[in-house]
Write an enzyme that holds these catalytic residues in place. Sequence first.
Site, PDB file in Angstrom:
ATOM      1  N   ASP A  93       0.860  -1.191   0.000  1.00 51.34           N
ATOM      2  CA  ASP A  93       0.000   0.000   0.000  1.00 51.34           C
ATOM      3  C   ASP A  93       0.894   1.238   0.000  1.00 51.34           C
ATOM      4  OD1 ASP A  93      -2.038   1.827   0.130  1.00 51.34           O
ATOM      5  OD2 ASP A  93      -2.535   1.466   2.234  1.00 51.34           O
ATOM      6  N   ASN A 127      -2.813   2.986  12.763  1.00 53.36           N
ATOM      7  CA  ASN A 127      -4.076   2.262  12.856  1.00 53.36           C
ATOM      8  C   ASN A 127      -3.822   0.781  12.627  1.00 53.36           C
ATOM      9  OD1 ASN A 127      -7.075   1.833  12.686  1.00 53.36           O
ATOM     10  ND2 ASN A 127      -6.444   1.138  10.637  1.00 53.36           N
ATOM     11  N   HIS A 128      -2.779   0.495  11.812  1.00 52.00           N
ATOM     12  CA  HIS A 128      -2.495  -0.881  11.409  1.00 52.00           C
ATOM     13  C   HIS A 128      -1.005  -1.036  11.151  1.00 52.00           C
ATOM     14  CE1 HIS A 128      -3.681   1.673   7.964  1.00 52.00           C
ATOM     15  NE2 HIS A 128      -2.548   1.222   7.459  1.00 52.00           N
ATOM     16  N   GLN A 156      -3.245  -5.467   6.129  1.00 51.11           N
ATOM     17  CA  GLN A 156      -3.000  -4.392   7.104  1.00 51.11           C
ATOM     18  C   GLN A 156      -3.843  -4.617   8.364  1.00 51.11           C
ATOM     19  OE1 GLN A 156      -4.126  -1.343   4.301  1.00 51.11           O
ATOM     20  NE2 GLN A 156      -2.061  -0.488   4.225  1.00 51.11           N
ATOM     21  N   ASP A 178      -5.390  -4.326  11.924  1.00 48.27           N
ATOM     22  CA  ASP A 178      -5.535  -3.151  12.805  1.00 48.27           C
ATOM     23  C   ASP A 178      -4.838  -3.370  14.140  1.00 48.27           C
ATOM     24  OD1 ASP A 178      -7.276  -2.180  10.839  1.00 48.27           O
ATOM     25  OD2 ASP A 178      -8.601  -1.277  12.342  1.00 48.27           O
ATOM     26  N   ASP A 219      -2.701   9.168  10.188  1.00 48.75           N
ATOM     27  CA  ASP A 219      -3.478   8.420   9.221  1.00 48.75           C
ATOM     28  C   ASP A 219      -4.744   7.855   9.887  1.00 48.75           C
ATOM     29  OD1 ASP A 219      -3.213   7.182   6.470  1.00 48.75           O
ATOM     30  OD2 ASP A 219      -3.460   5.343   7.621  1.00 48.75           O
ATOM     31  N   LEU A 235      -8.486   4.466  13.988  1.00 50.53           N
ATOM     32  CA  LEU A 235      -7.478   4.227  15.021  1.00 50.53           C
ATOM     33  C   LEU A 235      -8.106   4.191  16.409  1.00 50.53           C
ATOM     34  CD1 LEU A 235      -4.449   4.219  16.034  1.00 50.53           C
ATOM     35  CD2 LEU A 235      -4.587   6.715  15.992  1.00 50.53           C
ATOM     36  N   GLU A 292     -11.465   4.108  17.226  1.00 54.60           N
ATOM     37  CA  GLU A 292     -12.775   3.464  17.411  1.00 54.60           C
ATOM     38  C   GLU A 292     -12.717   1.942  17.266  1.00 54.60           C
ATOM     39  OE1 GLU A 292     -15.381   4.892  18.505  1.00 54.60           O
ATOM     40  OE2 GLU A 292     -15.021   7.031  18.121  1.00 54.60           O
ATOM     41  N   GLU A 309      -6.131  13.033   9.644  1.00 61.21           N
ATOM     42  CA  GLU A 309      -6.993  12.639   8.531  1.00 61.21           C
ATOM     43  C   GLU A 309      -8.301  12.143   9.145  1.00 61.21           C
ATOM     44  OE1 GLU A 309      -7.091   9.536   4.733  1.00 61.21           O
ATOM     45  OE2 GLU A 309      -6.288   8.892   6.645  1.00 61.21           O
ATOM     46  N   HIS A 319      -2.546  12.675  -2.130  1.00 58.98           N
ATOM     47  CA  HIS A 319      -1.972  11.471  -2.716  1.00 58.98           C
ATOM     48  C   HIS A 319      -3.018  10.383  -2.934  1.00 58.98           C
ATOM     49  CE1 HIS A 319      -2.317  10.891   1.539  1.00 58.98           C
ATOM     50  NE2 HIS A 319      -2.160   9.600   1.379  1.00 58.98           N
TER      51      HIS A 319
HETATM   52  C1  NOJ Z   1      -5.104   6.765   4.333  1.00 58.43           C
HETATM   53  C2  NOJ Z   1      -3.948   7.008   3.414  1.00 58.43           C
HETATM   54  O1  NOJ Z   1      -4.017   8.341   2.957  1.00 58.43           O
HETATM   55  C3  NOJ Z   1      -4.054   5.994   2.304  1.00 58.43           C
HETATM   56  O2  NOJ Z   1      -3.155   6.282   1.270  1.00 58.43           O
HETATM   57  C4  NOJ Z   1      -3.849   4.625   2.879  1.00 58.43           C
HETATM   58  O3  NOJ Z   1      -4.033   3.650   1.886  1.00 58.43           O
HETATM   59  C5  NOJ Z   1      -4.836   4.360   4.011  1.00 58.43           C
HETATM   60  N1  NOJ Z   1      -4.964   5.469   4.923  1.00 58.43           N
HETATM   61  C6  NOJ Z   1      -4.389   3.162   4.804  1.00 58.43           C
HETATM   62  O4  NOJ Z   1      -3.217   3.480   5.511  1.00 58.43           O
END
Ligand code: NOJ
Length: 553
Positions: free
Chosen positions: A65, A107-108, A173, A175, A205, A210, A212, A244, A311
């Site tokens: 990712d 978060n992961h 990924q 959590d 991120d 993260l 909840e 985010e 991005h």
């Molecule tokens: C948000 C990030 O901006 C994104 O690019 C990513 O795939 C996911 N979170 C998972 O980390």
Amino acid sequence: MRLTYTSDVWYKNAVVYCLDVETFKDGNGDGVGDFRGLTQQIDYLARLGVTCLWLMPFFPTPNRDDGYDITDFYRVDPRLGTLGDFVEFMRTAHDRGLRVIADLVVNHTSDQHPWFVEARSSRESPMRDWYVWSDAPEPDDPAQIVFPDKENSVWQYDEGSEQYYLHSFYRHQPDLNVGNPEVRDEIARILGFWMELGLAGFRVDAVPFLIENVNPKLANPHEFLADLRAFMTRRKGGSILLGEVNVPYQDLISYFGDGLGDQLSMCFDFIGMQNAWLSMARNDATPLARALRERPQPPKDCQWAMFLRNHDELTLDKLTEEERQEVFEAFGPRADMQIYGRGLRRRLPTMFGGDLRRIKMAYSLLFSLPGTPVIFYGEEIGMGENLDEEGRMAVRIPMQWSADGGFTQGSPVREIPEGSFAPDRVNVADQKRDVNSLLRWFQLLIERYRECPELAWGRHTVLETGHRAVLAHRCDADGATVVVTHNLCDTARDVELTLAGLAGYHLTDLLVDGTLEVSADGSVRVPLDPHGCRWLRASPPEIPPEDASVKAQ
Ligand code: NOJ
């Protein structure tokens, strides 16, 4: 409010530049961007005028990712350099007055992270509870699936230990479980580590996921954010968390820390962004004006982070189905331009068909909207996307430094796009020499934004214009005022504004030559070119405009 001490709360009028080390500049010729390459380009970034760099994940990763799947939070991905290269980069950035923040993706982890390998090894593993497990998970809610093209559940069965683990994103990924105090401590340790190496904060991120999606549920999930922030402030005052958090405004405000401002220092304005796109699709300022009026005031010392592209996909998830289709129609009608049924995998200039006037207007809007602007590398020169790349990778292409690319001496990690946005048409070197280029426009906007702290700090008011296509707003702070107008349509417009308290004032255009006078009844006529934009500084006749501005310290 006195605008003193603006440098203590530096992020309130920072200009944030997001980049991926991997695609920015290759310093050793292996085709992959790296910290050495990035360090060579710091002077470029400093001269552009940005004040803070946001580094996308640069940690060891299997890269399933694009680095948002981490296997070690305490190291640099060897493809990008060494920890030594990182420290040299930080030193150079600081020397040029730039702050640096980095993605905090906790978060992961990657499923290859040693923590997860250990956790899944048996139900009795001491790290089992670092992740979220279930014997029989609740059925999935399709609305909760973030990547519907690849996943149909947020639970994955683990054959070895015969339980399901939670993955809010891809199945690779898992959590992390911040319900476990050991995990919370470890996250603080990660923050502490990188802060010790000079980071001024983190872009956090996936914040709602993260806090909840944990087991057991935290009694007060927000307390964890407040604890992290307090930890950071103890270690280094002025360090920030930029979150985010793509949720409706009424839920979002709690992420700043209700009234106290003791959680996230900044949150991205996803709703404002989506309505800006709807407004640009319709050539009608109404949706954006409504969002700005409805947007809650963040607590003192917190701030909105404004952006048009990032991005990821340009998500339109908070618009209605009809509105979303309108934006698709205007900016990405083809199926291969769209993704997940909710977004566009394009960069801004291609969506405007390369129309420089419109592109310049859009960025003027970004820099003048109340908040802290965040730009994605390559926006300053108007890079396009490469739709041949998979999914969201379309916009994550190598930076275009010169006509032959200039990203690497070797063969690039990702393909260089062809066509009218290819490096021979769009690159830094050419635009540096061209006074009418987008790059020069960015430099001007950044300079003006920094000279007008009212835009970031002030009380903002959306003004009546009598023309749907024109957005006008004013920002007031400490007796100083900036009035900003944007014409979203391609025909000229004259708008009549009423400016309370500014009768008899001069309005000096900060972008081009020109002065207007506010009449004795407080009204003024502002002519606007097709897709025109004006930033006007108000000054009483006896005071020169530069002395009528708020002085930042
Ligand atoms: C948000 C990030 O901006 C994104 O690019 C990513 O795939 C996911 N979170 C998972 O980390």
